[in-house]
Design a protein around this motif. Structure first.
Motif, PDB file in Angstrom:
ATOM      1  N   PRO A 166       0.835  -1.207   0.000  1.00 39.34           N
ATOM      2  CA  PRO A 166       0.000   0.000   0.000  1.00 39.34           C
ATOM      3  C   PRO A 166       0.868   1.255   0.000  1.00 39.34           C
ATOM      4  O   PRO A 166       1.943   1.277   0.601  1.00 39.34           O
ATOM      5  CB  PRO A 166      -0.805  -0.122   1.302  1.00 39.34           C
ATOM      6  N   THR A 167       0.405   2.282  -0.684  1.00 41.23           N
ATOM      7  CA  THR A 167       1.200   3.509  -0.793  1.00 41.23           C
ATOM      8  C   THR A 167       1.469   4.131   0.574  1.00 41.23           C
ATOM      9  O   THR A 167       2.541   4.699   0.805  1.00 41.23           O
ATOM     10  CB  THR A 167       0.484   4.534  -1.689  1.00 41.23           C
ATOM     11  N   GLU A 168       0.513   3.999   1.496  1.00 39.19           N
ATOM     12  CA  GLU A 168       0.700   4.588   2.825  1.00 39.19           C
ATOM     13  C   GLU A 168       1.880   3.951   3.542  1.00 39.19           C
ATOM     14  O   GLU A 168       2.648   4.632   4.226  1.00 39.19           O
ATOM     15  CB  GLU A 168      -0.569   4.425   3.656  1.00 39.19           C
ATOM     16  N   LYS A 169       2.037   2.636   3.384  1.00 42.63           N
ATOM     17  CA  LYS A 169       3.150   1.948   4.047  1.00 42.63           C
ATOM     18  C   LYS A 169       4.491   2.395   3.458  1.00 42.63           C
ATOM     19  O   LYS A 169       5.477   2.549   4.188  1.00 42.63           O
ATOM     20  CB  LYS A 169       2.998   0.435   3.906  1.00 42.63           C
ATOM     21  N   ILE A 170       4.532   2.604   2.147  1.00 40.24           N
ATOM     22  CA  ILE A 170       5.758   3.081   1.516  1.00 40.24           C
ATOM     23  C   ILE A 170       6.114   4.462   2.040  1.00 40.24           C
ATOM     24  O   ILE A 170       7.256   4.734   2.413  1.00 40.24           O
ATOM     25  CB  ILE A 170       5.585   3.104  -0.018  1.00 40.24           C
ATOM     26  N   GLN A 171       5.121   5.321   2.088  1.00 39.90           N
ATOM     27  CA  GLN A 171       5.341   6.682   2.585  1.00 39.90           C
ATOM     28  C   GLN A 171       5.844   6.656   4.025  1.00 39.90           C
ATOM     29  O   GLN A 171       6.806   7.344   4.378  1.00 39.90           O
ATOM     30  CB  GLN A 171       4.041   7.484   2.474  1.00 39.90           C
ATOM     31  N   GLN A 172       5.218   5.832   4.868  1.00 43.11           N
ATOM     32  CA  GLN A 172       5.615   5.754   6.268  1.00 43.11           C
ATOM     33  C   GLN A 172       6.984   5.108   6.436  1.00 43.11           C
ATOM     34  O   GLN A 172       7.767   5.506   7.309  1.00 43.11           O
ATOM     35  CB  GLN A 172       4.563   4.986   7.064  1.00 43.11           C
ATOM     36  N   GLY A 173       7.286   4.115   5.591  1.00 40.13           N
ATOM     37  CA  GLY A 173       8.601   3.482   5.660  1.00 40.13           C
ATOM     38  C   GLY A 173       9.715   4.478   5.389  1.00 40.13           C
ATOM     39  O   GLY A 173      10.751   4.482   6.062  1.00 40.13           O
ATOM     40  N   ILE A 174       9.486   5.332   4.396  1.00 42.59           N
ATOM     41  CA  ILE A 174      10.475   6.369   4.077  1.00 42.59           C
ATOM     42  C   ILE A 174      10.539   7.398   5.198  1.00 42.59           C
ATOM     43  O   ILE A 174      11.631   7.816   5.618  1.00 42.59           O
ATOM     44  CB  ILE A 174      10.121   7.039   2.733  1.00 42.59           C
ATOM     45  N   TYR A 175       9.387   7.784   5.702  1.00 42.97           N
ATOM     46  CA  TYR A 175       9.327   8.779   6.789  1.00 42.97           C
ATOM     47  C   TYR A 175      10.122   8.297   8.002  1.00 42.97           C
ATOM     48  O   TYR A 175      10.974   9.023   8.533  1.00 42.97           O
ATOM     49  CB  TYR A 175       7.876   9.038   7.176  1.00 42.97           C
ATOM     50  N   TYR A 176       9.843   7.083   8.461  1.00 43.38           N
ATOM     51  CA  TYR A 176      10.523   6.578   9.662  1.00 43.38           C
ATOM     52  C   TYR A 176      12.008   6.331   9.406  1.00 43.38           C
ATOM     53  O   TYR A 176      12.827   6.488  10.312  1.00 43.38           O
ATOM     54  CB  TYR A 176       9.848   5.297  10.160  1.00 43.38           C
ATOM     55  N   SER A 177      12.362   5.954   8.180  1.00 39.78           N
ATOM     56  CA  SER A 177      13.782   5.762   7.847  1.00 39.78           C
ATOM     57  C   SER A 177      14.543   7.068   7.975  1.00 39.78           C
ATOM     58  O   SER A 177      15.586   7.143   8.640  1.00 39.78           O
ATOM     59  CB  SER A 177      13.922   5.215   6.428  1.00 39.78           C
ATOM     60  N   LEU A 178      14.016   8.115   7.342  1.00 42.71           N
ATOM     61  CA  LEU A 178      14.699   9.401   7.350  1.00 42.71           C
ATOM     62  C   LEU A 178      14.735  10.012   8.749  1.00 42.71           C
ATOM     63  O   LEU A 178      15.717  10.649   9.133  1.00 42.71           O
ATOM     64  CB  LEU A 178      14.025  10.353   6.374  1.00 42.71           C
ATOM     65  N   ASN A 179      13.678   9.793   9.511  1.00 44.93           N
ATOM     66  CA  ASN A 179      13.625  10.350  10.859  1.00 44.93           C
ATOM     67  C   ASN A 179      14.437   9.551  11.876  1.00 44.93           C
ATOM     68  O   ASN A 179      14.521   9.946  13.036  1.00 44.93           O
ATOM     69  CB  ASN A 179      12.178  10.480  11.318  1.00 44.93           C
ATOM     70  N   HIS A 180      15.009   8.432  11.432  1.00 45.64           N
ATOM     71  CA  HIS A 180      15.903   7.665  12.303  1.00 45.64           C
ATOM     72  C   HIS A 180      17.334   7.687  11.781  1.00 45.64           C
ATOM     73  O   HIS A 180      18.147   6.866  12.175  1.00 45.64           O
ATOM     74  CB  HIS A 180      15.401   6.230  12.457  1.00 45.64           C
ATOM     75  N   GLY A 181      17.621   8.636  10.874  1.00 46.68           N
ATOM     76  CA  GLY A 181      19.015   8.842  10.493  1.00 46.68           C
ATOM     77  C   GLY A 181      19.421   8.422   9.105  1.00 46.68           C
ATOM     78  O   GLY A 181      20.593   8.587   8.737  1.00 46.68           O
ATOM     79  N   ALA A 182      18.501   7.877   8.310  1.00 46.80           N
ATOM     80  CA  ALA A 182      18.874   7.472   6.951  1.00 46.80           C
ATOM     81  C   ALA A 182      19.180   8.693   6.084  1.00 46.80           C
ATOM     82  O   ALA A 182      18.540   9.740   6.221  1.00 46.80           O
ATOM     83  CB  ALA A 182      17.755   6.654   6.320  1.00 46.80           C
ATOM     84  N   GLU A 183      20.166   8.552   5.223  1.00 44.08           N
ATOM     85  CA  GLU A 183      20.515   9.637   4.303  1.00 44.08           C
ATOM     86  C   GLU A 183      19.602   9.657   3.087  1.00 44.08           C
ATOM     87  O   GLU A 183      19.504  10.652   2.374  1.00 44.08           O
ATOM     88  CB  GLU A 183      21.971   9.486   3.847  1.00 44.08           C
ATOM     89  N   LYS A 197       2.953   4.750  -9.530  1.00 46.27           N
ATOM     90  CA  LYS A 197       2.340   5.453  -8.394  1.00 46.27           C
ATOM     91  C   LYS A 197       3.184   5.298  -7.134  1.00 46.27           C
ATOM     92  O   LYS A 197       3.233   6.201  -6.295  1.00 46.27           O
ATOM     93  CB  LYS A 197       0.919   4.974  -8.151  1.00 46.27           C
ATOM     94  N   HIS A 198       3.865   4.149  -6.995  1.00 45.49           N
ATOM     95  CA  HIS A 198       4.723   3.957  -5.827  1.00 45.49           C
ATOM     96  C   HIS A 198       5.978   4.815  -5.937  1.00 45.49           C
ATOM     97  O   HIS A 198       6.481   5.341  -4.936  1.00 45.49           O
ATOM     98  CB  HIS A 198       5.100   2.486  -5.675  1.00 45.49           C
ATOM     99  N   MET A 199       6.513   4.933  -7.152  1.00 47.80           N
ATOM    100  CA  MET A 199       7.662   5.820  -7.351  1.00 47.80           C
ATOM    101  C   MET A 199       7.280   7.266  -7.038  1.00 47.80           C
ATOM    102  O   MET A 199       8.054   8.003  -6.428  1.00 47.80           O
ATOM    103  CB  MET A 199       8.165   5.716  -8.795  1.00 47.80           C
ATOM    104  N   GLN A 200       6.078   7.641  -7.441  1.00 45.82           N
ATOM    105  CA  GLN A 200       5.605   8.995  -7.178  1.00 45.82           C
ATOM    106  C   GLN A 200       5.405   9.219  -5.689  1.00 45.82           C
ATOM    107  O   GLN A 200       5.734  10.287  -5.156  1.00 45.82           O
ATOM    108  CB  GLN A 200       4.294   9.251  -7.923  1.00 45.82           C
ATOM    109  N   THR A 201       4.883   8.195  -4.996  1.00 52.47           N
ATOM    110  CA  THR A 201       4.715   8.288  -3.543  1.00 52.47           C
ATOM    111  C   THR A 201       6.056   8.507  -2.858  1.00 52.47           C
ATOM    112  O   THR A 201       6.193   9.354  -1.971  1.00 52.47           O
ATOM    113  CB  THR A 201       4.066   6.995  -2.997  1.00 52.47           C
ATOM    114  N   ALA A 202       7.055   7.739  -3.286  1.00 52.49           N
ATOM    115  CA  ALA A 202       8.396   7.871  -2.709  1.00 52.49           C
ATOM    116  C   ALA A 202       8.970   9.261  -2.993  1.00 52.49           C
ATOM    117  O   ALA A 202       9.529   9.912  -2.087  1.00 52.49           O
ATOM    118  CB  ALA A 202       9.313   6.792  -3.277  1.00 52.49           C
TER     119      ALA A 202
END
Length: 212
Positions: A166-183, A197-202
């Motif tokens: 689901p697009t929401e999970k992709i968005q949240q996965g990126i959000y939590y990654s970046l907020n925990h130090g990912a570059e 659509k997933h590439m656009q979400t990212a």
């Protein structure tokens, strides 16, 4: 099947080196076969998520840990040689490490913290989850944080962007990654199976987080 689950490599070179190190190769083979008969290897090990599961397994099949330790040392040596060879080139190269998360590294004959010495950046494969349920976005974030703490290297986690996600999970996965130090992140794992659509979400989340 699944040779990466500690069942490789029993080639003549590895067997010779293992015996030279004082390992009982025949005993280790027997122990691993016992683990297969008990249903632990390979899928049981892959799905282990807690320390108590791992300890119970290793008490039943201590040979698994012996062989993993031996194989881990070989993998570290190989990575070190490759890293030093690449860094010795005239051209400037950055060496990436594509590896499972630090909590799962032991299952695959590797040790995250030691391999992290011989790379410039790391892609933990959080999309390639081995548990009953895929890792949640918050668990991915925690994995990024641990990878950062253990390595001190730039972290670009693999985020599952297949059509089944689901697009929401992709968005949240990126959000939590970046907020925990990912570059940054790497969209995984096959672009031919990743819908636009997933590439656009990212892209939208990376823009929202100020990465691009």
């Amino acid at each position: 099947s699944n040779p990466e689950m500690g069942l490789s490599c029993f080639c003549s070179i590895c067997v010779q080196e293992a015996k030279a190190d004082g390992l009982d190769v025949d005993g280790i083979r027997a122990g691993l076969l016992k683990g297969i008969e008990m249903g632990h290897i390979p899928h049981g090990v892959e799905k282990m998520k807690t320390a108590d599961e791992a300890f119970r397994f290793l008490l039943n099949v201590p040979q698994y840990l012996q062989w993993l330790k031996f194989r881990k040392e070989i993998m570290v040596r190989l990575h070190k040689e490759l890293f030093e060879y690449i860094k010795g080139k005239k051209d400037t190269y950055l060496v990436g490490l594509d590896i499972y998360g630090a909590k799962d590294d032991w299952k695959y004959q590797t040790q995250f913290q030691e391999l992290a010495q011989y790379c410039d950046w790391i892609k933990p494969m959080f999309y390639s989850c081995t548990y009953e349920e895929p890792l949640s976005p918050t668990e991915i974030g925690e994995g990024v944080k641990l990878a950062k703490e253990l390595s001190g290297k730039p972290i670009y986690p693999g985020i599952n962007c297949l059509s089944s996600e689901p697009t929401e999970k992709i968005q949240q996965g990126i959000y939590y990654s970046l907020n925990h130090g990912a570059e940054g992140v790497i969209l995984s794992w096959d672009y031919a199976l990743t819908p636009f659509k997933h590439m656009q979400t990212a892209k939208n989340e990376l823009i929202r987080q100020g990465v691009i």
